[in-house]
Every structure is written in structure tokens, then in C-alpha cells.
Design an enzyme around this catalytic site. Structure first.
Site, PDB file in Angstrom:
ATOM      1  N   TYR A 874       6.426  74.594  73.697  1.00 28.48           N
ATOM      2  CA  TYR A 874       7.226  73.495  74.237  1.00 28.48           C
ATOM      3  C   TYR A 874       8.577  73.895  74.837  1.00 28.48           C
ATOM      4  O   TYR A 874       9.095  73.181  75.682  1.00 28.48           O
ATOM      5  CB  TYR A 874       7.447  72.433  73.148  1.00 28.48           C
ATOM      6  CG  TYR A 874       6.153  71.821  72.684  1.00 28.48           C
ATOM      7  CD1 TYR A 874       5.430  70.977  73.515  1.00 28.48           C
ATOM      8  CD2 TYR A 874       5.623  72.093  71.426  1.00 28.48           C
ATOM      9  CE1 TYR A 874       4.222  70.424  73.115  1.00 28.48           C
ATOM     10  CE2 TYR A 874       4.422  71.551  71.016  1.00 28.48           C
ATOM     11  CZ  TYR A 874       3.732  70.714  71.863  1.00 28.48           C
ATOM     12  OH  TYR A 874       2.541  70.182  71.472  1.00 28.48           O
ATOM     13  N   ILE A 875       9.170  74.987  74.393  1.00 31.00           N
ATOM     14  CA  ILE A 875      10.454  75.414  74.961  1.00 31.00           C
ATOM     15  C   ILE A 875      10.195  76.349  76.135  1.00 31.00           C
ATOM     16  O   ILE A 875       9.486  77.347  75.987  1.00 31.00           O
ATOM     17  CB  ILE A 875      11.327  76.124  73.897  1.00 31.00           C
ATOM     18  CG1 ILE A 875      11.701  75.145  72.783  1.00 31.00           C
ATOM     19  CG2 ILE A 875      12.576  76.712  74.534  1.00 31.00           C
ATOM     20  CD1 ILE A 875      12.431  75.784  71.614  1.00 31.00           C
TER      21      ILE A 875
END
Length: 918
Positions: A874-875
């Protein structure tokens, strides 16, 4: 806002549930307001308590080609230094909720934890975050305020981006803006009040229909949607990696063994390559050698039998093979002792027995196997366990030779030729037969996974390429040439009827490009996020039920990272849900604004969480649960994932609910990293701690958490023992300074030479015994390796007396420790010891102690937080690259070798540029 469709236009409600009214009257709204509690609401936007959202303790099913993780029990307080960083969690499996078992005692206001008499999951207030001030403000309030601040920053940035883009966009180009993710929308497409575009079905405002699932998670072969064009990242100047001396770049074309035995070729930098005109075409030429099938079954020896009711039975080889699936895994107690696992296995086992003529006793008489409890698999387990031990204890040379043979056999399948490039295949092996385990509380656990045959496998390959030969006597199910698909082979497994695909590895250019597009789509969302949030906040009070349900779902997905969810066939699949498919029993409301979720989420893992929400959201959920609704009824009965995603795509092409998870994680990380202090005096360990603190806060705010693993306490004990061991070594080194120069005690002061308070006499004796034992093991291992080498080179092995002679070193160390304990003095060690040398040693030990203490604090903070989930999925990896460049720290400190390969595009495209922003 357009009006809702009339009741006459509405589709008929499903007969198995109660449906919300299409319109919400002002009277209904006022009634709910009057019933509101006078208690002061908690700050919204925060998870109060967190349950087992990421249970890694399960044995990963072989179908996923994952690694098998085991949770470890505590070993007591014995000294142990081996830092086995096993991230497995040992939480018990959640019990799947049974629908339609509501009792009179059940209430919307009663927490689920009380209904089940279960222990609540760990509180967020015990989780470490970036800054922990000593003020009296609750941690939960601070986190909620920080999250609100980040959302304000996002809205401000979105407006600035929109204004900038509007100024730069020519008027004549406005009509084409919606066709590109690279440009903001000048005007949103006209949307109906239910969120669909103007051309959508007029009945979309009605009752939730049985619609096809969103294709966001569908196999590539099934996706018909055209991929959205991606924004090209700000790239560093192209750098061509020079080929090794004497190597040559292979020519594009046919190859009998793609990628096997070839010279090093020029690196393909897809991020610097021209953008394709047709993004749906994945390849022009494709060559590969097919798949590797599981080894054939090797029958048990004649003396190893399955027992029934205390007597050995004879089985047909097919039935025997199925029996070995269960017998070989008796040590996996959480599987074999699971009643559902036993039931499914026994059903399939009896089917195979019936098909193969049944079981017989030693005299050839039929044995009717009726009861599972009378089956005894222990002889089978003992046979396979002995095989495992023998295999593990083989000489190193034999293991090495076997590995070399296996590597040579698999080499032709490990790489393919993709548009003339050598690309690594991710999973070229067809999964072996066995017992399906699943994750969480899967209803089909224990079901027999049948052997996959070539006749079930479809090959996808270039038209001009040579089709790989199937195993002798077999043929492929089909051969196709679909250049819009990225899979090389495909088959359907028998347990869930899912299709399995052989794909390229995670570090292949195709997979990397997919990652890049995912993060670019999330970056593009920041241009539209303020308008999306403003719209759903307005629609939370809409008088159209469909609009209010959609807005509430968007709020939950945006604020708490809930997955959108798709409807399941519960007869054949685990009853897993997401936001849009939540049932009445999955949501418990507690005044004034706490919502408790308890359901089986992705991979059948229990999602338990308490959220504080806006009062309007709480009121809406209360309305969606209004009688006569009951267990089994949908909360969002006028919304499907497909409808939600269709609404989102009207803001931005390709936008779906799952993009919010990536956006929120990346944007939050970006904001936190920008606020970090840049102190040049910081050590790498301190810099890494700052990074992990930011990652941890992202995980908390974006709800990427887990339960404390069973192995955590053991790992912390081991790490603590290592720290104490270094402290003991530091004390001994200081004492050696007195041995070299007795005046040092007066010069440094008695306090300098005092024993660390963490070290007591009992621990020191245990530690000394550990060091002596480790020395013996080290000497013995080295001796055995030397003998193995001598035998391999056909030399006479060293005699046992040589080992005894070498072990004297350990005996001398033991005697030395006894002498030190008695005299309280330590003799200086090493060549020509001096006070200066010893002081330098003390300094180095202190640095090592500080590094391990930082690691210890980091791990303790991470015990309830899944940093990997955020960092890997997700990052945006470019944020990590920028952090490393800005803080002058090696990327290997943040990304493992596997992740460096996966995110090579991010590392290469950003380089040393510290100005890149998400």
C-alpha cells in the site's frame, strides 16, 4: 441531485431478506435524532480496539506456493541468543458465525465480545507511535486529530492541483479530460443520485441485485475492461547496464529452452521505454517450456499400513495415497484435530475407497470403514517422519548433489522469452495433490486436492513459438495465443473450482509495471479526493436510501480501509464479506458513536474492530438495521460493489474502492516522512527507527494491524538475552582494564565497573554455560565438516581423539568462568591488550547494545501492527527510496533483496532525487 426511482420502477425484493425503504422521510430522520444518547461522542475516524485481521499462523496452502509458517511456544527463561525472526502469529482460528441464530438476549447495543464471552483483542492505546508525549491527552484522541489534519492537507493539496491543471488545460481539450488519468476532470460526468452515470440502468437505485462481482480481483483472462493509461514517473536519465565482458544480448526469436543457459543480457528498463499505443496488448512474442508436474506417488513399504479398529488394512494404491495425505500431517494438530477437516477428508476418503474396491484385511476379506475415529494413521506418520529426519540428516555433499540435480531439472522452466526478453516465471510447478487447508475457518478444509493432469492444463504461448511437449502419453487440454493475457498456463482445481495460473515472478517487468500503475492511480486520486469526500459527506444525509447507503459505505472504506467485498456463493465458498456485503449480525452499535464490526474477511480471517464514527454515520447504520431486519439481512441492501465502483469511476477513470487503501497509506506516509527531523548525527539504527515509526502510524491509521503472535514473547526473550549478553561482555571488558592497569578503578570510579542491574548471578551462570555449550557445538560442527570434505576427497577422516583434543578449548573456557566467579577478577584477553584497545572495545559494544535496544523497541511497537502489509502492498515504494536518499541510508536497510527486485523500477526511476513527492 436527481430524484429516486419510483416504487413502481423498483425490482422485486429478494424473498430471503427484508429491504430498506427507497426514500427516507424527514420523520424517520427526526425519530433517530430523538433516540440519540446524550453521552459525548468520541472523536471520529479511529479504531479503538483491533482484532485478528492478519493471521499468518496458518499453514499457507500449497496452492499459493507460499511458505509454511509455524508459531513457536515459549521456551521458558533459559538463555537463548538465536534470533529466529519468525513473524508468525498464533491466534486461535475465529469460529465462523452461524446465520439466523439470533436470541432474544441479542441487542444492537450489546458488544459482540460479550455475546461470545471472548477476550477482547489488544487495545490500540498500547501501540507505539511516532511521538509519545507525556501530556494527559489520550493517545486515541491524538491519532484521530492527526488523521483529521492529514485529510485537511489532502483537501488543500487537491484544490491546488485542480487549480493548476485548470489553468494549464486549453478550453478545447476540456471535453477529452475524462479520458486520461494524467489530467483532472474539468467537469464531472453527470451522475444520477444513486451514483451511476447517466447511461446506467435506471433501476440501479433499487434493491441490491445479484450482479457480477467487481473484476478488480478477477484473473486477467476474465477481465474485459480496458486498462487505464498510466502516468509515467519522473525518471532518472536512462542508464544502460553494460553487459559482462564476453557476453552478448540474445536475439529475439525462437529458443528451445527459453532463458536457460543464456549469457547475461542487457537490462530492460521498461520505465524508460516508450509508452505503448495499445496498453491491452501484453506481449508480441512469447516462448516457454510449460509446467512441472508433481512427482508420481511412491507406494508405502509392505510393513507400513493404515489401521482400522486396531487391525491393518490393505488398500488400493489410489486409496493408500489419499490416506498418506492425512497420515503425513498428524503433527499439524490445528488441522487434523479440526472436526470440519476430519469430516471433509473422511467423506472424500470413503469416495475413493468406494471407487477402488474398498479396504480388505490380511485374509482378503472386505473391511467396512464407517467411523473416522477407528482409523489409526500413526504408522504412516511415523514412516514419513523418519523419512523427514533421515533426509534432514544426510551429508551436506548428498544434499548439495540433490539440489544441483533438481535445479538442472527445473532450469528450462524457470524463465520464458517475453518479447525476446528473458523473464523469470513465478510458479512453474503445478500444485501437488494433498488436503486443502485454506485459511481461517474455511468450510472446505480437509477436502482432497486431486492430482492435476496435463489434460486439465491450457497453455498460452506465441503463435510462432514451439508448443511445449506434454508428458509422455498425455496431451494438453488446449493451446491458445492470447496476447492480452499475462498467464503462461492455466487449470481448474477441484476444491473450489478456482482457476490457477502460472504467471511471471513479482520482479518481472510485467508485474513491476502493474505495481507502478497501481501507485500512479493512487497518486492521481489525490487530485479528486476533496470532491469525493465532500460529495459523500453531503450524501450521508440524502433522502434517497441508495445514496445514503453508498455514502456510508464510502465513508467506511475511506476512513477505515474496509475492503469493498463481493457476494459469495456460501454453499461452496467461505462466508467472507466486505463493506458492501455486510450482514445484520456483523455490525453492533454502541451509543453514542461506536460501531463494532465482527465478520470473516478476506481469506476467512476474522475481522474484529471497534470504530468511532461521525454521529451521522452511526445514525445511518442504525437506520439500515431498522426492524424488521434481522440476522442474514444485508446492511447495504441497495448497494453492490459493482454499483459503488461505477460511481467512483465517474470521478476518475479506473477508480475503484480498493484504490483508497493505497492512496490513504501512501499519502499518510508521505506527510509523516516530510515532517521527520534530519539530524546528521543520527545512526542508521535511529534513522530506521524513524522510518518504522512512520510505517507503524500508517498501519494504525489505515487499519493494517494484526494480533500479537505466539512467537513474539519468545523472540523478545531471545533479543533481550542477546542484549544482556553484550552487557556482560562489556562488563568483562571493563574488568580486563583493571587487570591491565589496576589504577583504572580509581581513575574511572567504582561506578564505571559496576555490573549492570539487568544481570543477576543466576543469569550469568546460565549465560556462561550457554557460551561453553556454543563453543563445543562450533568445534564439533567444524570437525564434522572437515571430515565430510575429507571423505568426499577420498581421504582418511580425522580420528575421534582429534575432536577430544579440540574440545579442550571449551573445557578451558568453562574453567576460566569458574575462576572468575570465585575471584571476581577477569584476566585480560587478546594479543598485547592495552587500556586504549579495551576502551575501544567497550565503545563498540555500547553501540551494538544501543542498536539492539532500538530493534527491541521497534519489535515491541510492531507486535500489534502489520508493517509488511503497508510497506509491500500500500505504501508507494518511491517514498521509501526518497527517505533513504534524504537520510543517506542504504536501501537494503528498508527493502529486502526480494523487495529490491520487486521495486527496482522505484529505486531506479527516483535514484537520489530527494524532491520526489507522492
Amino acid at each position: 441531485m436527481s430524484s429516486a426511482s419510483s416504487d413502481d420502477d423498483m425490482p422485486l425484493a429478494r424473498s430471503n431478506g427484508h429491504i430498506s425503504n427507497a426514500k427516507i422521510s424527514a420523520a424517520d430522520d427526526r425519530a433517530l435524532d430523538k433516540s440519540a444518547s446524550r453521552a459525548r461522542p468520541a472523536p471520529p475516524g479511529l479504531s479503538i480496539r483491533n482484532g485478528p485481521v492478519d493471521d499468518d499462523s496458518m499453514d499457507v496452502d500449497a496452492a499459493t506456493n507460499g511458505t509454511k509458517r509455524k508459531s513457536r511456544s515459549s521456551i521458558g527463561k533459559a538463555v537463548n541468543y538465536k534470533d529466529d525472526s519468525d513473524d508468525s502469529d498464533g491466534a486461535p482460528l475465529a469460529k465462523r458465525q452461524k446465520a439466523n441464530q439470533k436470541t432474544e438476549a441479542d441487542s444492537d447495543d450489546e458488544p459482540i465480545s460479550k455475546k461470545k464471552n471472548g477476550k477482547l483483542p489488544p487495545s490500540i492505546s498500547r501501540t507505539s507511535v511516532v511521538d509519545e508525549s507525556d501530556d494527559d491527552e489520550p493517545l486515541g484522541t491524538k491519532l484521530a486529530q492527526r488523521k483529521a489534519s492529514i485529510e485537511k492537507s489532502a483537501a488543500k493539496e487537491a484544490k491546488a492541483l485542480q487549480a493548476k491543471a485548470k489553468k494549464a488545460t486549453p478550453k478545447k481539450a476540456i471535453k477529452d479530460e475524462d479520458e486520461s488519468d494524467d489530467e483532472p476532470l474539468a467537469k464531472p460526468k453527470k451522475r444520477l443520485s444513486n451514483g451511476a452515470s447517466a447511461s446506467a440502468n435506471k433501476k440501479a437505485n433499487g434493491v441490491k441485485k445479484e450482479e457480477p462481482e467487481s473484476d478488480s480481483d478477477a484473473p486477467i483472462a476474465k477481465k474485459a475492461k480496458k486498462a487505464a493509461p498510466a502516468t509515467k514517473a519522473k525518471a532518472a536519465p536512462a542508464k544502460k547496464t553494460p553487459a559482462k565482458r564476453g557476453s552478448a544480448t540474445p536475439k529475439k526469436g525462437k529458443s528451445e529452452e527459453p532463458g536457460d543457459g543464456e549469457e547475461e543480457e542487457e537490462e530492460y528498463r521498461w520505465w524508460d521505454a516508450p509508452k505503448k499505443e495499445d496498453d491491452s496488448i501484453k506481449w508480441t512474442t512469447l516462448e516457454h517450456n510449460g509446467v512441472i508436474f508433481a512427482d508420481p506417488y511412491k507406494p508405502l513399504p509392505k510393513n507400513v499400513k493404515l489401521y482400522y479398529d486396531g487391525k491393518p488394512v490393505e488398500l488400493h494404491v489410489e486409496a493408500e495415497e489419499v490416506a498418506t495425505y492425512f497420515g503425513a500431517m498428524l503433527n499439524s494438530t490445528h488441522n487434523v484435530e479440526n472436526p470440519v477437516f476430519q469430516k471433509n477428508f473422511f467423506r472424500d476418503f470413503k469416495d475413493v475407497l468406494k471407487k477402488t474396491g474398498g479396504a480388505k484385511d490380511q485374509n482378503g476379506n472386505k473391511v467396512d470403514i464407517k467411523e473416522f475415529s477407528k482409523l489409526d494413521f500413526k504408522p504412516i506418520f511415523e514412516y514419513y517422519d523418519a523419512e523427514r529426519v533421515a533426509k534432514k540428516n544426510r551429508p551436506a555433499a548428498e544434499r548439495k548433489a540433490e539440489k544441483a540435480e533438481r535445479d538442472a531439472r527445473e532450469a528450462p522452466y524457470m524463465y520464458c522469452r517475453w518479447d525476446g526478453r528473458k523473464e523469470k516465471v513465478g510458479n512453474m510447478k503445478v500444485e501437488p495433490p494433498g488436503l486443502f487447508r485454506g485459511r481461517g475457518d474455511h468450510p472446505k478444509t480437509g477436502t482432497v486436492k486431486k492430482r492435476v493432469m496435463p489434460e486439465q492444463v491450457t497453455i498460452n504461448i506465441g503463435k510462432e513459438a514451439k508448443v511445449p511437449d506434454p508428458p509422455a502419453g498425455h496431451k494438453w487440454k488446449a493451446v491458445q495465443h492470447d496476447n492480452k493475457a499475462t498467464w503462461l498456463a492455466m487449470w481448474q482445481e477441484n476444491v473450489n473450482g478456482n482457476y490457477k495460473y502460472v504467471m511471471l515472478s513479482a520482479n518481472s517487468s510485467t508485474k513491476q509495471e502493474a505495481d507502478f500503475k497501481k501507485f500512479e492511480k493512487a497518486r492521481n486520486l489525490k487530485k479528486h479526493i476533496d470532491r469525493i469526500r465532500k460529495d459523500y459527506q453531503r450524501d450521508l444525509k440524502s433522502d434517497v436510501m441508495a445514496d445514503r447507503q453508498r455514502a456510508t459505505a464510502m465513508y467506511l472504506i475511506d476512513k477505515f480501509a474496509l475492503r469493498a467485498g463481493n457476494e459469495k456463493d456460501t454453499d461452496n465458498e467461505a462466508e467472507t464479506v466486505g463493506c458492501c456485503s455486510l450482514k445484520y449480525e456483523h455490525v453492533t452499535l454502541k451509543e453514542p458513536n461506536t460501531v463494532i464490526f465482527d465478520f470473516l474477511g478476506k481469506d476467512s480471517i476474522r475481522f474484529y474492530n471497534e470504530f468511532t464514527v461521525d454521529r451521522q454515520v452511526f445514525k445511518n447504520l442504525k437506520m439500515f438495521k431498522k426492524p424488521p431486519k434481522e440476522d442474514g439481512d444485508d446492511i447495504f441492501d441497495r448497494l453492490t460493489t459493482t454499483q459503488l465502483n461505477k460511481h467512483l469511476s465517474s470521478y476518475m477513470e479506473g477508480l475503484t474502492a480498493k484504490v483508497f487503501r493505497t492512496y490513504n497509506a501512501s499519502y499518510t506516509m508521505s506527510q509523516l516522512l516530510q515532517k521527520l527531523p534530519t539530524d546528521k548525527k543520527m545512526t542508521d539504527a535511529e534513522k530506521l527507527k524513524l522510518y518504522n515509526d512512520c510505517n507503524r502510524e500508517v498501519a494504525i491509521l489505515c487499519n493494517h494491524k494484526r494480533t500479537v503472535g505466539a512467537a513474539h514473547e519468545t523472540q523478545m526473550e531471545k533479543l533481550n538475552d542477546r542484549i544482556k549478553g553484550l552487557k556482560y561482555q562489556k562488563w568483562r571488558t571493563k574488568m580486563m582494564m583493571i587487570d591491565v592497569d589496576p589504577k583504572m578503578k580509581k581513575k574511572k570510579g567504582a561506578e564505571y565497573f559496576e555490573l549492570d542491574p539487568d544481570l543477576d548471578e543466576t543469569w550469568i551462570h546460565e549465560h556462561q554455560a550457554f557460551l561453553v555449550e556454543e563453543e563445543r557445538k562450533k568445534i564439533t560442527k567444524k570437525f564434522e565438516k572437515e571430515n565430510e570434505k575429507r571423505v568426499a576427497e577420498k581421504e582418511r577422516p580425522l580420528p575421534e581423539k582429534e575432536l577430544k583434543e579440540r574440545l579442550k578449548v571449551a573445557n578451558e573456557l568453562e574453567a576460566k568462568f569458574k575462576k572468575e566467579n570465585k575471584s571476581k577478577k577477569v584476566e585480560a584477553e587478546g594479543k598485547s591488550p592495552t587500556v586504549e584497545k579495551l576502551e575501544n572495545s567497550v565503545k563498540k559494544l555500547e553501540e551494538r547494545i544501543q542498536t539492539l535496544q532500538l530493534q527491541s523497541a521497534d519489535r515491541e511497537g510492531n507486535k500489534e501492527v502489520a508493517l509488511g502489509t503497508s510497506k509491500i502492498n500500500y505504501i508507494d515504494p518511491r517514498l521509501s527510496v526518497v527517505f533513504c536518499a534524504k537520510f543517506n541510508i542504504g536501501i537494503e536497510k528498508v527493502f529486502s533483496k526480494t523487495l529490491r527486485d520487486k521495486f527496482k523500477w522505484a529505486i531506479e526511476s527516483v535514484g537520489d532525487d530527494t524532491t520526489w513527492e507522492f
